[in-house]
Motif scaffolding. Structure first.
Motif, PDB file in Angstrom:
ATOM      1  N   ILE A 169      62.228  -1.670  -7.470  1.00 61.51           N
ATOM      2  CA  ILE A 169      63.789  -2.199  -7.133  1.00 61.51           C
ATOM      3  C   ILE A 169      63.560  -4.171  -6.454  1.00 61.51           C
ATOM      4  O   ILE A 169      64.260  -4.319  -6.810  1.00 61.51           O
ATOM      5  CB  ILE A 169      63.685  -1.892  -5.621  1.00 61.51           C
ATOM      6  N   GLY A 170      62.114  -4.639  -6.228  1.00 64.32           N
ATOM      7  CA  GLY A 170      61.820  -5.887  -5.843  1.00 64.32           C
ATOM      8  C   GLY A 170      62.296  -6.291  -6.592  1.00 64.32           C
ATOM      9  O   GLY A 170      62.496  -7.174  -7.308  1.00 64.32           O
ATOM     10  N   PRO A 171      61.239  -6.814  -8.124  1.00 65.97           N
ATOM     11  CA  PRO A 171      61.253  -7.291  -9.183  1.00 65.97           C
ATOM     12  C   PRO A 171      63.456  -7.430  -9.528  1.00 65.97           C
ATOM     13  O   PRO A 171      63.710  -8.529 -10.348  1.00 65.97           O
ATOM     14  CB  PRO A 171      60.483  -6.363 -10.067  1.00 65.97           C
ATOM     15  N   LEU A 172      63.771  -5.897 -10.001  1.00 67.90           N
ATOM     16  CA  LEU A 172      64.928  -6.755 -10.205  1.00 67.90           C
ATOM     17  C   LEU A 172      66.066  -7.063  -9.227  1.00 67.90           C
ATOM     18  O   LEU A 172      67.120  -7.822 -10.208  1.00 67.90           O
ATOM     19  CB  LEU A 172      65.883  -4.796 -10.329  1.00 67.90           C
ATOM     20  N   VAL A 173      66.252  -6.897  -7.836  1.00 64.04           N
ATOM     21  CA  VAL A 173      66.890  -7.614  -7.261  1.00 64.04           C
ATOM     22  C   VAL A 173      65.702  -8.991  -7.473  1.00 64.04           C
ATOM     23  O   VAL A 173      66.938 -10.147  -7.219  1.00 64.04           O
ATOM     24  CB  VAL A 173      65.970  -7.406  -5.086  1.00 64.04           C
ATOM     25  N   LEU A 174      65.033 -10.353  -7.644  1.00 67.12           N
ATOM     26  CA  LEU A 174      64.437 -11.157  -7.727  1.00 67.12           C
ATOM     27  C   LEU A 174      64.791 -11.012  -9.351  1.00 67.12           C
ATOM     28  O   LEU A 174      65.511 -13.032  -9.013  1.00 67.12           O
ATOM     29  CB  LEU A 174      62.893 -11.261  -7.799  1.00 67.12           C
ATOM     30  N   GLU A 175      64.585 -10.860 -10.618  1.00 69.79           N
ATOM     31  CA  GLU A 175      65.660 -10.889 -11.562  1.00 69.79           C
ATOM     32  C   GLU A 175      67.095 -11.427 -11.310  1.00 69.79           C
ATOM     33  O   GLU A 175      67.401 -12.038 -11.354  1.00 69.79           O
ATOM     34  CB  GLU A 175      65.218  -9.935 -12.393  1.00 69.79           C
ATOM     35  N   LEU A 176      67.739 -10.509 -10.421  1.00 71.48           N
ATOM     36  CA  LEU A 176      69.208 -10.735 -10.552  1.00 71.48           C
ATOM     37  C   LEU A 176      69.410 -11.843 -10.001  1.00 71.48           C
ATOM     38  O   LEU A 176      70.565 -12.380 -10.288  1.00 71.48           O
ATOM     39  CB  LEU A 176      69.682  -9.120  -9.455  1.00 71.48           C
ATOM     40  N   PHE A 191      69.206   2.791 -14.553  1.00 69.08           N
ATOM     41  CA  PHE A 191      68.077   3.866 -13.494  1.00 69.08           C
ATOM     42  C   PHE A 191      68.341   3.937 -11.865  1.00 69.08           C
ATOM     43  O   PHE A 191      67.238   4.716 -11.452  1.00 69.08           O
ATOM     44  CB  PHE A 191      66.449   3.456 -13.934  1.00 69.08           C
ATOM     45  N   LEU A 192      69.457   3.463 -11.500  1.00 71.65           N
ATOM     46  CA  LEU A 192      68.884   2.850 -10.269  1.00 71.65           C
ATOM     47  C   LEU A 192      69.068   4.268  -9.350  1.00 71.65           C
ATOM     48  O   LEU A 192      68.708   4.536  -7.771  1.00 71.65           O
ATOM     49  CB  LEU A 192      70.265   1.724  -9.940  1.00 71.65           C
ATOM     50  N   GLY A 193      70.579   4.561 -10.057  1.00 67.20           N
ATOM     51  CA  GLY A 193      70.552   6.481  -9.629  1.00 67.20           C
ATOM     52  C   GLY A 193      69.353   7.586  -9.264  1.00 67.20           C
ATOM     53  O   GLY A 193      68.952   7.828  -7.754  1.00 67.20           O
ATOM     54  N   THR A 194      68.869   7.705 -10.257  1.00 64.87           N
ATOM     55  CA  THR A 194      67.263   8.145 -10.555  1.00 64.87           C
ATOM     56  C   THR A 194      66.462   7.155  -9.246  1.00 64.87           C
ATOM     57  O   THR A 194      65.366   8.095  -8.215  1.00 64.87           O
ATOM     58  CB  THR A 194      67.394   8.303 -11.341  1.00 64.87           C
ATOM     59  N   VAL A 195      66.124   6.173  -9.509  1.00 65.87           N
ATOM     60  CA  VAL A 195      65.568   5.749  -8.711  1.00 65.87           C
ATOM     61  C   VAL A 195      65.210   6.006  -6.665  1.00 65.87           C
ATOM     62  O   VAL A 195      64.557   6.358  -6.325  1.00 65.87           O
ATOM     63  CB  VAL A 195      64.464   4.180  -9.116  1.00 65.87           C
ATOM     64  N   TYR A 196      66.817   5.445  -6.293  1.00 63.94           N
ATOM     65  CA  TYR A 196      67.182   5.584  -5.010  1.00 63.94           C
ATOM     66  C   TYR A 196      67.042   6.950  -4.914  1.00 63.94           C
ATOM     67  O   TYR A 196      66.616   6.651  -3.745  1.00 63.94           O
ATOM     68  CB  TYR A 196      68.974   5.464  -5.435  1.00 63.94           C
ATOM     69  N   ARG A 197      67.642   8.118  -5.219  1.00 61.93           N
ATOM     70  CA  ARG A 197      67.125   9.870  -4.857  1.00 61.93           C
ATOM     71  C   ARG A 197      65.618   9.674  -4.569  1.00 61.93           C
ATOM     72  O   ARG A 197      65.585  10.677  -3.525  1.00 61.93           O
ATOM     73  CB  ARG A 197      67.883  10.537  -5.952  1.00 61.93           C
TER      74      ARG A 197
END
Length: 603
Positions: A163-170, A318-324
């Motif tokens: 999640i952290g790296p995804l936000v940074l990359e976005l 993968f966001l839905g799975t990771v979030y859950r």
């Protein structure tokens, strides 16, 4: 124990507090190597994302070179399209390499945190009182620890490295699109991501509820099937095969309905996510295509925009799975930390002293106690055991005999009065020194699933083989052990099930003798054995008590007839006290119990 009120469909309100609870394990005081590894891991992560964001530039330059639209800067490498393609491949490899380097650096930090948390929880559970362990469920407790530790591992892996790296990359990709192309590219990307996240979270909430319903129906159907099969004979006796089949089919119908809803919701989620991502991708690519047609952009720019959009969409899938999973991890961790925050009932004073055993004198002074305040067990009991004396406590079931032993070992604290050893109040002593001074042989000796030698050696850490064998001889079990195929290395099985009741009791006696305590507590140590085995064990117990203060809690009076003094408890009070001969002469409660037991044995 504090039970979590969260279900899998709820986000824990204290999720952030749970995350803050984990933080000290990742940034501990006084351990610079941990902090350095965290910093290096974050640096490797940042470099990996810089490389990931920069990789499409080589792709764009290679396409422009092949299309004949490259500028002088693109040719500064001197290798043309081939060189740029190789550079593109190297950049992708570097991205993976730095991510793996990050994992390697951080792995020791994460495993150390997991180990510390598991050890802290395990130690804390052993510090909890007997009251807690009587009411808890061992399976549920182990699951709390297991799920909590796995929850921490999942949180570290996905929250920090997904999640952290995804936000940074976005953020970095958004800035690149805004800087190189147009502000509207950023607007479209942010809008698509926001809509995607909102849609995913909303539908995931719905799906989790459906999934829970499906799991409940599956559990219900499985339970009905097992229950019916376990009662196979009863089903046959009453000709209920069709009834059982209809009952099972009804449960499976509920599962079928929930499973279909879960499947349909997954299709809806996947299609909705694809619609949003595809819509955003098409919108951005149309804008880029128009830019190429207008001459404001090159074909390489068009390809680069496409590469960035794909780079964004892949982790979002993968966001839905990771979030859950993150939500469930927070719930599991919350349960574990709730357990850690629960204070033990029995604690030491700040200035607790080490027990100084001078002779082993034990006294109960007007002790009142009840497991439930509304139901008192002991009502002003006063006992006095001289050093080296054997005191027997007898009485009917529920009179409070075993409670005396639990108070002496300080599994519980008295509500009124005091328990003392050599004049020292147990509440003023360290638990370690108190427990070291008392040896206990319980009614049912429970052994570890290990060897006979290990179970005897458990009485004293670091005991030698000679000391173990000496204790076994004193407990009259050495010859039996040596007759076994593997001797002292013989496995006893889970809870010692490979040994008979008498053999287990002898191992328990040997273990206590090896401990060599000045005070010995025999808590109905032979009541579960047959008469012949009891006589054999009784001799070992008498030898074990020589030179020690012994408190024997017994139901069978024949086992305590030789005690120096016998106390008769009834309804939490002492009703008689004296030697066996004195009590029989009084023709009171003890004599009545003795005559009844003698009649039963004769019959």
């Amino acid at each position: 124990m504090r039970h979590s009120t969260h279900t899998s469909t709820e986000i824990p309100a204290d999720g952030w507090s749970t995350i803050r609870r984990v933080a000290p394990y990742l940034w501990p005081e006084g351990q610079g190597w941990v902090k350095r590894r965290v910093v290096f891991a974050l640096i490797a992560l940042f470099v990996a994302k810089l490389v990931a964001v920069g990789t499409p530039f080589f792709y764009k330059a290679a396409v422009d070179a092949l299309a004949g639209e490259s500028d002088n800067a693109a040719w500064m490498l001197g290798y043309g399209a081939v060189g740029l393609t190789v550079a593109y491949g190297m950049a992708r490899l570097m991205n993976v390499g730095f991510q793996q380097l990050r994992d390697v650096i951080f792995a020791r930090v994460a495993q150390r945190a997991l180990r510390q948390l598991a050890l802290e929880t395990f130690t804390h559970i052993h510090q909890m009182s007997l009251r807690y362990h009587i009411t808890r469920k061992t399976g549920g407790l182990s699951r709390i620890i297991e799920r909590g530790v796995k929850g921490v591992e999942f949180l570290l892996r996905f929250l920090l490295f997904s999640i952290g790296p995804l936000v940074l990359e976005l953020v970095m990709i958004g800035l690149v699109l805004w800087t190189l192309f147009d502000f509207w590219y950023l607007v479209v990307v942010v809008g698509v991501i926001a809509a995607y996240v909102a849609f995913t979270f909303k539908v995931t909430e719905w799906r989790v509820k459906l999934r829970k319903e499906m799991n409940d129906q599956d559990t219900d159907a499985n339970q009905k099937a097992i229950d019916s099969l376990l009662n196979f004979e009863t089903v046959k006796y009453f000709g209920a095969e069709r009834r059982e089949a209809a009952r099972y089919d009804a449960a499976m119908a509920g599962y079928e309905k929930a499973a279909l809803q879960t499947s349909y919701s997954l299709a809806f989620l996947n299609f909705g996510q694809s619609l949003l991502i595809t819509g955003g991708l098409v919108a951005v690519m149309v804008m880029a295509a128009i830019g190429v047609q207008n001459g404001a952009m090159t074909v390489g720019d068009f390809v680069m925009v496409n590469a960035y959009m794909i780079q964004i969409t892949m982790p979002l899938n993968f966001l839905g799975t990771v979030y859950r999973e993150i939500r469930q991890s927070l719930v599991d961790m919350g349960e574990m930390f709730g357990l850690l925050e629960q204070a033990p009932d029995i604690t030491e004073k700040t200035n607790a002293k080490v027990l100084n055993v001078q002779g082993g004198e034990v006294s109960f002074d007007a002790v009142f106690f009840g497991y439930d305040p509304a139901r008192p067990i002991l009502k002003g009991v006063s006992l006095h055991v001289q050093p080296g004396q054997t005191l027997a406590v007898v009485g009917p079931s529920g009179s409070g005999k075993s409670t005396i032993g639990r108070l002496l070992f300080r599994f519980y604290d008295v509500q009124k009065g005091a328990v003392r050893i050599d004049g020292q109040d147990l509440r003023d002593l360290t638990l370690e020194s108190l427990h070291a001074a008392i040896g206990v042989v319980p009614q049912d000796t429970v052994l570890f699933n290990d060897t006979v030698g290990y179970n005897i050696a458990y009485g004293r850490d670091g005991a030698t083989r000679d000391e173990i064998e000496e204790a076994a001889r004193a407990a009259q079990i050495h010859d039996f052990i040596m007759s076994l195929p593997d001797g002292y290395d013989t496995q006893v099985g889970e809870r010692g099930l490979k040994l008979s009741g008498g053999e287990k009791q002898r191992v328990g006696i040997a273990r206590t003798l090896l401990k060599n305590p000045p005070i010995l507590l025999l808590d109905e140590a032979t009541s579960a054995l047959d008469t012949e085995t009891e006589r054999d064990i009784q001799g070992a117990l008498q030898r074990a008590g020589q030179g020690r203060t012994v408190i024997t809690i017994a139901h069978r009076l024949s086992t305590v007839a030789d005690a120096d003094r016998i106390v008769v408890l009834e309804d939490g009070q002492i009703v008689e006290e004296g030697t066996h001969t004195e009590l029989l002469a009084r023709q009171g409660r003890y004599a009545s119990l003795w005559q009844r037991q003698q009649s039963e044995e004769a019959a």
